[in-house]
Design a protein around this motif. Structure first.
Motif, PDB file in Angstrom:
ATOM      1  N   THR A  35       0.812  -1.220   0.000  1.00  0.00           N
ATOM      2  CA  THR A  35       0.000   0.000   0.000  1.00  0.00           C
ATOM      3  C   THR A  35       0.842   1.265   0.000  1.00  0.00           C
ATOM      4  OG1 THR A  35      -1.495  -1.257   1.394  1.00  0.00           O
ATOM      5  CG2 THR A  35      -1.947   1.112   1.187  1.00  0.00           C
ATOM      6  N   GLY A  36       1.920   1.252   0.796  1.00  0.00           N
ATOM      7  CA  GLY A  36       2.828   2.382   0.812  1.00  0.00           C
ATOM      8  C   GLY A  36       2.540   3.448   1.840  1.00  0.00           C
ATOM      9  N   SER A  37       1.846   3.119   2.929  1.00  0.00           N
ATOM     10  CA  SER A  37       1.581   4.156   3.953  1.00  0.00           C
ATOM     11  C   SER A  37       2.875   4.658   4.571  1.00  0.00           C
ATOM     12  CB  SER A  37       0.636   3.620   5.034  1.00  0.00           C
ATOM     13  OG  SER A  37       1.281   2.668   5.859  1.00  0.00           O
ATOM     14  N   ASN A  38       3.852   3.774   4.776  1.00  0.00           N
ATOM     15  CA  ASN A  38       5.152   4.225   5.288  1.00  0.00           C
ATOM     16  C   ASN A  38       5.856   5.105   4.261  1.00  0.00           C
ATOM     17  OD1 ASN A  38       6.107   3.095   8.044  1.00  0.00           O
ATOM     18  ND2 ASN A  38       5.036   1.394   7.086  1.00  0.00           N
ATOM     19  N   THR A  39       5.809   4.700   3.006  1.00  0.00           N
ATOM     20  CA  THR A  39       6.453   5.489   1.943  1.00  0.00           C
ATOM     21  C   THR A  39       5.862   6.894   1.887  1.00  0.00           C
ATOM     22  OG1 THR A  39       6.938   3.499   0.653  1.00  0.00           O
ATOM     23  CG2 THR A  39       6.820   5.592  -0.550  1.00  0.00           C
TER      24      THR A  39
ATOM     25  N   LEU B  81       3.037   3.270  15.088  1.00  0.00           N
ATOM     26  CA  LEU B  81       4.437   3.334  15.558  1.00  0.00           C
ATOM     27  C   LEU B  81       5.388   3.580  14.383  1.00  0.00           C
ATOM     28  CD1 LEU B  81       4.733   0.398  18.153  1.00  0.00           C
ATOM     29  CD2 LEU B  81       4.689   2.863  18.634  1.00  0.00           C
ATOM     30  N   GLU B  82       5.138   2.893  13.282  1.00  0.00           N
ATOM     31  CA  GLU B  82       6.001   3.017  12.110  1.00  0.00           C
ATOM     32  C   GLU B  82       5.998   4.441  11.572  1.00  0.00           C
ATOM     33  OE1 GLU B  82       4.242  -0.043   9.658  1.00  0.00           O
ATOM     34  OE2 GLU B  82       5.722  -1.510  10.342  1.00  0.00           O
ATOM     35  N   HIS B  83       4.781   4.981  11.449  1.00  0.00           N
ATOM     36  CA  HIS B  83       4.653   6.333  10.897  1.00  0.00           C
ATOM     37  C   HIS B  83       5.278   7.365  11.810  1.00  0.00           C
ATOM     38  CE1 HIS B  83       0.899   4.715   8.558  1.00  0.00           C
ATOM     39  NE2 HIS B  83       2.031   4.211   8.125  1.00  0.00           N
TER      40      HIS B  83
ATOM     41  N   GLY C 161       8.589 -15.947   5.628  1.00  0.00           N
ATOM     42  CA  GLY C 161       7.154 -16.091   5.895  1.00  0.00           C
ATOM     43  C   GLY C 161       6.615 -15.058   6.863  1.00  0.00           C
ATOM     44  N   MET C 162       7.514 -14.324   7.531  1.00  0.00           N
ATOM     45  CA  MET C 162       7.067 -13.357   8.537  1.00  0.00           C
ATOM     46  C   MET C 162       6.947 -11.971   7.902  1.00  0.00           C
ATOM     47  SD  MET C 162       6.292 -14.285  11.581  1.00  0.00           S
ATOM     48  CE  MET C 162       5.514 -15.850  11.228  1.00  0.00           C
ATOM     49  N   TYR C 163       5.773 -11.731   7.288  1.00  0.00           N
ATOM     50  CA  TYR C 163       5.499 -10.413   6.713  1.00  0.00           C
ATOM     51  C   TYR C 163       4.016 -10.111   6.810  1.00  0.00           C
ATOM     52  CZ  TYR C 163       4.277 -13.348   2.662  1.00  0.00           C
ATOM     53  OH  TYR C 163       3.737 -14.306   1.841  1.00  0.00           O
ATOM     54  N   GLY C 164       3.714  -8.803   6.875  1.00  0.00           N
ATOM     55  CA  GLY C 164       2.319  -8.371   6.937  1.00  0.00           C
ATOM     56  C   GLY C 164       1.565  -9.018   8.093  1.00  0.00           C
ATOM     57  N   ASN C 165       0.337  -9.396   7.828  1.00  0.00           N
ATOM     58  CA  ASN C 165      -0.528  -9.930   8.892  1.00  0.00           C
ATOM     59  C   ASN C 165      -0.071 -11.286   9.410  1.00  0.00           C
ATOM     60  OD1 ASN C 165      -2.102  -7.721   9.215  1.00  0.00           O
ATOM     61  ND2 ASN C 165      -3.959  -8.592   8.290  1.00  0.00           N
TER      62      ASN C 165
HETATM   63  N1  LIG Z   1       8.473  -8.281   7.107  1.00  0.00           N
HETATM   64  C1  LIG Z   1       8.234  -7.145   6.280  1.00  0.00           C
HETATM   65  C2  LIG Z   1       6.897  -6.512   6.653  1.00  0.00           C
HETATM   66  O1  LIG Z   1       5.966  -7.185   7.047  1.00  0.00           O
HETATM   67  N2  LIG Z   1       6.846  -5.187   6.520  1.00  0.00           N
HETATM   68  C3  LIG Z   1       5.660  -4.475   6.871  1.00  0.00           C
HETATM   69  O2  LIG Z   1       4.862  -4.236   5.721  1.00  0.00           O
HETATM   70  C4  LIG Z   1       4.013  -3.126   6.041  1.00  0.00           C
HETATM   71  C5  LIG Z   1       3.984  -2.211   4.850  1.00  0.00           C
HETATM   72  O3  LIG Z   1       2.960  -1.266   5.062  1.00  0.00           O
HETATM   73  P1  LIG Z   1       2.817  -0.026   4.032  1.00  0.00           P
HETATM   74  O4  LIG Z   1       2.852  -0.608   2.637  1.00  0.00           O
HETATM   75  O5  LIG Z   1       1.494   0.576   4.388  1.00  0.00           O
HETATM   76  O6  LIG Z   1       3.986   0.888   4.304  1.00  0.00           O
HETATM   77  C6  LIG Z   1       4.606  -2.439   7.285  1.00  0.00           C
HETATM   78  O7  LIG Z   1       3.821  -2.705   8.424  1.00  0.00           O
HETATM   79  C7  LIG Z   1       5.961  -3.100   7.419  1.00  0.00           C
HETATM   80  O8  LIG Z   1       6.434  -3.191   8.759  1.00  0.00           O
END
Ligand SMILES: NCC(=O)N[C@@H]1O[C@H](COP(=O)([O-])[O-])[C@@H](O)[C@H]1O
Ligand SMILES: Nc1nc2c(c(=O)[nH]1)N[C@@H](CN(C=O)c1ccc(C(=O)N[C@@H](CCC(=O)O)C(=O)O)cc1)CN2
Length: 202
Positions: free
Chosen positions: A20-24, A182-184, A124-128
């Motif tokens: 989605t790119g919310s962090n970007t 937290l990320e934002h 395998g550890m990504y997203g939800n």
């Molecule tokens: N292991 C990698 C991972 O899961 N990364 C996660 O993908 C999401 C991207 O969100 P965004 O597209 O809204 O920025 C973020 O929550 C990031 O920590």
């Protein structure tokens, strides 16, 4: 009157993202007025990723990766050099960065992981999937880890961590929302701190 032209070196960042790119979006906004740091390129492995719409809305160049060239070819090194890229930021990028790029960008690639590493990391550890694992493990807290990238998933030196509570009523979606907050809040600032420190621009 004598005028001395002082040119400030610009450091060019490429953001790698698959979703989605919310962090970007937050990172672009944070560096909009920066004197030192420019978001020069958005890189994705998914042509339909929402992050590419964010790039286009901000007139930032984009690069779509082809698997073969990325993993078995030049890993797009010539393209990154053509854009003058100094630093890579992984913001939800779902492919492993190949050793070739890590050797070209030593201590110049950072990643954000949506959990408190070393727990809940790796293939395998990504997203939800991450948030599901945290909830299934009945953890009462989770958080984010920002780290340097090495040749393994989620293994590089930690730079920063922040935590949030995990309630019994939390779902992967509600936990993801807390993690995104937290990320934002932290990622853009930590990126700036790391880049400025690397190039002695305190
Ligand atoms: N292991 C990698 C991972 O899961 N990364 C996660 O993908 C999401 C991207 O969100 P965004 O597209 O809204 O920025 C973020 O929550 C990031 O920590
Ligand atoms: N060399 C490195 N590359 C990447 C790292 C890293 O630490 N070192 N971090 C990841 C981001 N990430 C966790 O933070 C992560 C992303 C994706 C995966 C994963 O299991 N991916 C699947 C493929 C998924 C897909 O193609 O949709 C897989 O490899 O089978 C784990 C962790 C970014 N790159």
């Amino acid at each position: 009157m004598v005028y001395i032209l002082v040119e400030t070196k610009q450091y060019n960042l490429a953001i790698f993202a698959s979703g989605t790119g919310s962090n970007t979006k937050k990172i672009i906004e944070f560096f909009e007025a920066s004197s030192f740091i420019t978001i020069a390129l958005i890189v994705s492995n998914k042509p339909e990723a929402g992050v590419l719409d964010i790039a286009r809305a901000n007139s930032i160049s984009t690069l779509i990766l082809e698997k073969e060239r990325f993993f078995k070819g030049d890993a797009y090194e010539p393209v990154l050099k053509e854009f003058g890229i100094d630093f890579l930021v992984l913001a939800g990028f779902l492919w492993k960065i190949p050793a070739h790029l890590i050797h070209i960008y030593p201590t110049a690639i950072i990643n954000i992981h949506p959990a408190l590493l070393p727990d809940f990391g790796g293939k395998g550890m990504y997203g939800n999937h991450v948030h599901e694992a945290v909830i299934n493990a009945k953890k009462d807290k989770s958080g984010i880890t920002i780290h340097f990238v090495d040749e393994h998933y989620d293994h590089g030196k930690h730079i920063f961590q922040a935590t949030c509570s995990v309630l019994p009523t939390d779902t992967p979606e509600t936990l993801a929302n807390k993690i995104h907050q937290l990320e934002h809040e932290h990622f853009p600032r930590i990126i700036e701190e790391v880049v400025l420190a690397k190039y002695n621009l305190q």
